[in-house]
Design an enzyme around this catalytic site. Sequence first.
Site, short mmCIF file in Angstrom:
data_model
loop_
_atom_site.label_atom_id
_atom_site.label_comp_id
_atom_site.label_asym_id
_atom_site.label_seq_id
_atom_site.Cartn_x
_atom_site.Cartn_y
_atom_site.Cartn_z
N GLU A 10 39.41 -34.20 2.37
CA GLU A 10 38.44 -32.89 2.74
C GLU A 10 37.25 -33.51 3.23
OE1 GLU A 10 38.86 -29.35 0.58
OE2 GLU A 10 36.62 -28.75 0.90
N ASP A 111 41.29 -30.61 -1.45
CA ASP A 111 40.94 -30.21 -2.58
C ASP A 111 42.19 -29.08 -2.86
OD1 ASP A 111 38.83 -31.82 -2.65
OD2 ASP A 111 37.24 -29.97 -2.33
N TYR A 321 36.14 -31.42 -11.44
CA TYR A 321 35.72 -30.63 -10.32
C TYR A 321 34.95 -29.34 -10.56
CZ TYR A 321 36.38 -28.48 -5.49
OH TYR A 321 36.08 -27.97 -4.44
#
Length: 422
Positions: A10, A111, A321
């Site tokens: 990403e 992601d 994350y």
Amino acid sequence: MEKFALIVTEKPEAARRIAQALDYGGTPQKFEDRGVPYFLALRDRKLIVVPALGHLYTVVHQRGGRNYYPVFCFKWAPRHLVERNSKKIHTWIDVISKLADGADEFIDASDCDIEGSLIGYCVLKYACKDKENTAKRMRFSTLTKMELEAAYEERLPQLDFGLIEAGKTRHEIDWLYGINLSRALTLSSKGWSGKYATLSTGRVQGPTLKFLVDLEKEIQCFISKPYWSIKVEVELKGSIFKMEYERKTIIKRTEADVIVAACNRRSGEITNVDVRKFRQQPPFPFDLGTLQAEAYSLFRYTPRQTLNIAQHLYLNALISYPRTSSQKLPPAINYKAIIKALSEDHNFKDLTLELLKKKNLKPREGKKVDPAHPAVYPTGNLPKKQLSRQEKRIFDLVVRRFMAVFGDPAIKQSMKVSMEIN
DNA sequence: GCAAGGTC
């Protein structure tokens, strides 16, 4: 030329870390083509890791013209054809397309959430020319070597089309709803006032404005009224204690004066002592929102600041994350190994050793879940370089919250003393 | 030129 597998991420930092984790020597080669970075990693075969730059594709109306309404016809297109100042995107897509020509295997490593899955899908479908149905999927929630290697070795045979559909739908409905209502609003205000002004609304800003208007109205309607409250200092065995009158607010000054006059400088009698013991459960693990709230209350960092700092800690593989709404910590993340690793830091030593004595490590968890990520937790990696003051504070906060989640309930006691004077 | 949400 020898074909290779193309791994799509990403963003550039994720590409760098994935290449580093997957390369057998840990030393992938970095290339750059017209400002677009990509990496060559050697593993069981040649791997090229190339990043997107967030969304490279978006929704646009099919026919031009500005003021017609309603508009229902749209298509997906590269962002540089839709938005001004996105020449960079044009080059970016071009570089990915050229790399795709030399690949015979495609792997999505964006992601693992709705937007990420859509970003990866669009790159594979459009930039790589219809590879969305044959591409594999790497699933991971932290950028640690261990998890990335497992994600590569156990890559899923296909993309998550459910998430992708959700992403597309989010995009399309936001567009249809936002563009149409904004145009309707603009046209009706012109019809009413005769003057043109561009007005906008949408799924988020419309309701948000409504909340603001309601609050503002409440503020404007509020009429403040003065009131009185009575505080007293009592002396008991040589110590001074502060107490307050049982009624917190007294509207009339004269009434308050009467009470004060009746009590002032008199002795009183303790009539009741109410002792209450209660348990306080450990906190929930952090979702992004509670991390931001805590960082604001402790350090006055704005939510945006905290997100940026946490994002940085994540990219350095120190925490998981951060863009998560989950308050759950699945056992798969191996609590014990993380706590053990953290015990190497003298700041955490005492608390980690205490936790490691426990027979059973069971986190207290909240209700909120997230389809793509667990709650925020430390990976067990300790900073190799000196962290900035801000990073240090947020890292410390995440570590301490993670440890607290495994603690025993606190036993607390409160005491309420009542006194009668005159 | 109007949305929202990725990225830098």
